[in-house]
Design a protein around this motif. Sequence first.
Motif, PDB file in Angstrom:
ATOM      1  N   GLN A  50       0.839  -1.208   0.000  1.00  0.00           N
ATOM      2  CA  GLN A  50       0.000   0.000   0.000  1.00  0.00           C
ATOM      3  C   GLN A  50       0.872   1.255   0.000  1.00  0.00           C
ATOM      4  OE1 GLN A  50      -2.219  -0.715   3.524  1.00  0.00           O
ATOM      5  NE2 GLN A  50      -3.489  -2.316   2.599  1.00  0.00           N
ATOM      6  N   GLY A  51       1.949   1.214   0.783  1.00  0.00           N
ATOM      7  CA  GLY A  51       2.874   2.356   0.812  1.00  0.00           C
ATOM      8  C   GLY A  51       3.517   2.584  -0.543  1.00  0.00           C
ATOM      9  N   TYR A  52       3.939   1.492  -1.176  1.00  0.00           N
ATOM     10  CA  TYR A  52       4.565   1.594  -2.489  1.00  0.00           C
ATOM     11  C   TYR A  52       3.553   2.073  -3.527  1.00  0.00           C
ATOM     12  CZ  TYR A  52       7.836   0.147  -6.236  1.00  0.00           C
ATOM     13  OH  TYR A  52       8.690   0.121  -7.308  1.00  0.00           O
ATOM     14  N   LEU A  53       2.303   1.613  -3.400  1.00  0.00           N
ATOM     15  CA  LEU A  53       1.247   2.066  -4.305  1.00  0.00           C
ATOM     16  C   LEU A  53       1.002   3.569  -4.135  1.00  0.00           C
ATOM     17  CD1 LEU A  53      -0.911   1.417  -6.423  1.00  0.00           C
ATOM     18  CD2 LEU A  53      -2.468   0.841  -4.529  1.00  0.00           C
ATOM     19  N   GLN A  54       1.126   4.074  -2.926  1.00  0.00           N
ATOM     20  CA  GLN A  54       0.955   5.516  -2.714  1.00  0.00           C
ATOM     21  C   GLN A  54       2.005   6.317  -3.473  1.00  0.00           C
ATOM     22  OE1 GLN A  54       0.800   5.714   1.630  1.00  0.00           O
ATOM     23  NE2 GLN A  54      -1.339   6.269   1.484  1.00  0.00           N
ATOM     24  N   ILE A  55       3.203   5.771  -3.602  1.00  0.00           N
ATOM     25  CA  ILE A  55       4.239   6.453  -4.385  1.00  0.00           C
ATOM     26  C   ILE A  55       3.801   6.526  -5.847  1.00  0.00           C
ATOM     27  CG2 ILE A  55       6.626   6.318  -5.206  1.00  0.00           C
ATOM     28  CD1 ILE A  55       7.296   4.972  -2.460  1.00  0.00           C
ATOM     29  N   PHE A  56       3.334   5.403  -6.396  1.00  0.00           N
ATOM     30  CA  PHE A  56       2.833   5.387  -7.776  1.00  0.00           C
ATOM     31  C   PHE A  56       1.651   6.342  -7.940  1.00  0.00           C
ATOM     32  CE2 PHE A  56       5.096   1.322  -8.140  1.00  0.00           C
ATOM     33  CZ  PHE A  56       5.559   1.370  -9.450  1.00  0.00           C
ATOM     34  N   ASP A  57       0.740   6.326  -6.960  1.00  0.00           N
ATOM     35  CA  ASP A  57      -0.441   7.199  -7.028  1.00  0.00           C
ATOM     36  C   ASP A  57      -0.027   8.667  -7.041  1.00  0.00           C
ATOM     37  OD1 ASP A  57      -2.175   5.040  -7.117  1.00  0.00           O
ATOM     38  OD2 ASP A  57      -2.700   5.151  -4.986  1.00  0.00           O
ATOM     39  N   TYR A  58       0.941   9.034  -6.203  1.00  0.00           N
ATOM     40  CA  TYR A  58       1.413  10.413  -6.172  1.00  0.00           C
ATOM     41  C   TYR A  58       1.979  10.813  -7.538  1.00  0.00           C
ATOM     42  CZ  TYR A  58       4.219  14.537  -5.291  1.00  0.00           C
ATOM     43  OH  TYR A  58       4.770  15.796  -5.375  1.00  0.00           O
ATOM     44  N   VAL A  59       2.768   9.925  -8.114  1.00  0.00           N
ATOM     45  CA  VAL A  59       3.359  10.209  -9.430  1.00  0.00           C
ATOM     46  C   VAL A  59       2.257  10.380 -10.472  1.00  0.00           C
ATOM     47  CG1 VAL A  59       4.793   9.243 -11.289  1.00  0.00           C
ATOM     48  CG2 VAL A  59       5.581   9.117  -8.914  1.00  0.00           C
ATOM     49  N   ARG A  60       1.280   9.491 -10.457  1.00  0.00           N
ATOM     50  CA  ARG A  60       0.192   9.564 -11.446  1.00  0.00           C
ATOM     51  C   ARG A  60      -0.662  10.816 -11.252  1.00  0.00           C
ATOM     52  NH1 ARG A  60      -3.305   4.357 -12.106  1.00  0.00           N
ATOM     53  NH2 ARG A  60      -1.701   3.764 -13.585  1.00  0.00           N
ATOM     54  N   GLU A  61      -0.987  11.144  -9.996  1.00  0.00           N
ATOM     55  CA  GLU A  61      -1.810  12.322  -9.710  1.00  0.00           C
ATOM     56  C   GLU A  61      -1.103  13.630 -10.087  1.00  0.00           C
ATOM     57  OE1 GLU A  61      -2.707  11.902  -5.556  1.00  0.00           O
ATOM     58  OE2 GLU A  61      -3.892  10.090  -5.924  1.00  0.00           O
ATOM     59  N   ASN A  62       0.195  13.597 -10.103  1.00  0.00           N
ATOM     60  CA  ASN A  62       0.998  14.779 -10.436  1.00  0.00           C
ATOM     61  C   ASN A  62       1.798  14.534 -11.718  1.00  0.00           C
ATOM     62  OD1 ASN A  62       0.782  16.704  -7.937  1.00  0.00           O
ATOM     63  ND2 ASN A  62       0.939  14.615  -7.142  1.00  0.00           N
ATOM     64  N   LYS A  63       1.171  13.857 -12.651  1.00  0.00           N
ATOM     65  CA  LYS A  63       1.830  13.382 -13.868  1.00  0.00           C
ATOM     66  C   LYS A  63       2.595  14.480 -14.610  1.00  0.00           C
ATOM     67  CE  LYS A  63       0.837  10.671 -17.991  1.00  0.00           C
ATOM     68  NZ  LYS A  63      -0.173   9.855 -18.685  1.00  0.00           N
ATOM     69  N   SER A  64       1.959  15.588 -14.849  1.00  0.00           N
ATOM     70  CA  SER A  64       2.609  16.657 -15.606  1.00  0.00           C
ATOM     71  C   SER A  64       3.823  17.195 -14.852  1.00  0.00           C
ATOM     72  CB  SER A  64       1.607  17.780 -15.887  1.00  0.00           C
ATOM     73  OG  SER A  64       2.210  18.774 -16.672  1.00  0.00           O
ATOM     74  N   PHE A  65       3.639  17.449 -13.567  1.00  0.00           N
ATOM     75  CA  PHE A  65       4.730  17.936 -12.724  1.00  0.00           C
ATOM     76  C   PHE A  65       5.899  16.944 -12.736  1.00  0.00           C
ATOM     77  CE2 PHE A  65       6.298  18.101  -8.150  1.00  0.00           C
ATOM     78  CZ  PHE A  65       7.097  19.222  -8.331  1.00  0.00           C
ATOM     79  N   ILE A  66       5.596  15.679 -12.505  1.00  0.00           N
ATOM     80  CA  ILE A  66       6.635  14.640 -12.443  1.00  0.00           C
ATOM     81  C   ILE A  66       7.352  14.510 -13.785  1.00  0.00           C
ATOM     82  CG2 ILE A  66       7.053  12.159 -12.157  1.00  0.00           C
ATOM     83  CD1 ILE A  66       6.405  13.536  -9.498  1.00  0.00           C
ATOM     84  N   LYS A  67       6.598  14.442 -14.875  1.00  0.00           N
ATOM     85  CA  LYS A  67       7.225  14.274 -16.192  1.00  0.00           C
ATOM     86  C   LYS A  67       8.132  15.447 -16.543  1.00  0.00           C
ATOM     87  CE  LYS A  67       5.493  11.808 -19.434  1.00  0.00           C
ATOM     88  NZ  LYS A  67       4.779  11.251 -20.544  1.00  0.00           N
ATOM     89  N   HIS A  68       7.692  16.668 -16.216  1.00  0.00           N
ATOM     90  CA  HIS A  68       8.523  17.827 -16.532  1.00  0.00           C
ATOM     91  C   HIS A  68       9.787  17.870 -15.670  1.00  0.00           C
ATOM     92  CE1 HIS A  68       6.244  19.708 -19.666  1.00  0.00           C
ATOM     93  NE2 HIS A  68       5.132  19.578 -18.965  1.00  0.00           N
ATOM     94  N   VAL A  69       9.701  17.388 -14.444  1.00  0.00           N
ATOM     95  CA  VAL A  69      10.903  17.298 -13.613  1.00  0.00           C
ATOM     96  C   VAL A  69      11.792  16.161 -14.128  1.00  0.00           C
ATOM     97  CG1 VAL A  69      11.802  16.836 -11.289  1.00  0.00           C
ATOM     98  CG2 VAL A  69       9.805  18.316 -11.578  1.00  0.00           C
ATOM     99  N   TYR A  70      11.174  15.029 -14.460  1.00  0.00           N
ATOM    100  CA  TYR A  70      11.914  13.858 -14.952  1.00  0.00           C
ATOM    101  C   TYR A  70      12.720  14.185 -16.210  1.00  0.00           C
ATOM    102  CZ  TYR A  70      12.737   9.081 -16.609  1.00  0.00           C
ATOM    103  OH  TYR A  70      13.320   7.919 -17.059  1.00  0.00           O
ATOM    104  N   TYR A  71      12.138  14.957 -17.109  1.00  0.00           N
ATOM    105  CA  TYR A  71      12.808  15.301 -18.365  1.00  0.00           C
ATOM    106  C   TYR A  71      13.503  16.666 -18.295  1.00  0.00           C
ATOM    107  CZ  TYR A  71      10.442  11.312 -20.422  1.00  0.00           C
ATOM    108  OH  TYR A  71      10.007  10.049 -20.703  1.00  0.00           O
ATOM    109  N   SER A  72      14.040  16.999 -17.150  1.00  0.00           N
ATOM    110  CA  SER A  72      14.715  18.284 -16.984  1.00  0.00           C
ATOM    111  C   SER A  72      16.050  18.096 -16.277  1.00  0.00           C
ATOM    112  CB  SER A  72      13.845  19.231 -16.143  1.00  0.00           C
ATOM    113  OG  SER A  72      13.909  18.873 -14.767  1.00  0.00           O
ATOM    114  N   GLU A  73      16.729  19.205 -16.096  1.00  0.00           N
ATOM    115  CA  GLU A  73      17.971  19.172 -15.331  1.00  0.00           C
ATOM    116  C   GLU A  73      17.699  18.873 -13.860  1.00  0.00           C
ATOM    117  OE1 GLU A  73      20.558  22.523 -15.979  1.00  0.00           O
ATOM    118  OE2 GLU A  73      20.061  22.553 -18.112  1.00  0.00           O
ATOM    119  N   GLY A  74      16.456  18.959 -13.434  1.00  0.00           N
ATOM    120  CA  GLY A  74      16.084  18.666 -12.053  1.00  0.00           C
ATOM    121  C   GLY A  74      15.766  17.207 -11.789  1.00  0.00           C
ATOM    122  N   ARG A  75      16.034  16.352 -12.764  1.00  0.00           N
ATOM    123  CA  ARG A  75      15.714  14.926 -12.623  1.00  0.00           C
ATOM    124  C   ARG A  75      16.330  14.315 -11.368  1.00  0.00           C
ATOM    125  NH1 ARG A  75      16.369  10.348 -17.299  1.00  0.00           N
ATOM    126  NH2 ARG A  75      15.614   8.618 -16.063  1.00  0.00           N
TER     127      ARG A  75
END
Length: 195
Positions: free
Chosen positions: A75-100
């Motif tokens: 459940q804890g690990y799923l919360q990490i996935f859920d956070y990433v999915r709920e903040n998809k745009s934010f996460i993807k833009h950080v992932y594909y940036s110098e802030g990765r």
Amino acid sequence: MAHTTKRTLSETLKKILQEKSLDKVTVVDIVEASAINRQTFYYHFKDIYDLVEWTFLTDNTQSLSGKRSYATWQQGYLQIFDYVRENKSFIKHVYYSEGREILTRFLYDITYKLLLGVIDERAEGIVVDEEDKAFIAHFYKYGFVGMVLEWIESGMKEEPKRLISHLDILTHGDIDKALGRFRTDRKLDIELRRG
């Protein structure tokens, strides 16, 4: 008041990242969109990456509480996935940036805490050195975070519950086995036999 200002700047950054990549966002973009002056931004954050890091930490301060046991780690690990999915745009833009690196470091930190909670629980009654428990947690965190990063890279299409189910099958009982191998009395026996 300070927390409210920081939260406003954080939410503003997330909104901007709906349309713009992180590497193209400026402090001016954030302060204009939030109606907070530039001096206030720099009072709270040294730069945009500092704001990104604060956002990750603040968004997830309470997310794993109560989910760091052997029975609840999924459940804890799923919360990490859920956070990433709920903040998809934010996460993807950080992932594909110098802030990765900020994202990667955050995922390592939160996953390490999750795993160490499980390891501490399973080590109850077993004498295992703290550095050995930390070693086990670090070993598993690389695999767990690697799965999250691969999932982000592939567009977050696969269902996280399926990934976690496979991971559960793959690792079931392995932490107990590792703790058994790292038991202080067993390590001493092995060292004596080798010596």
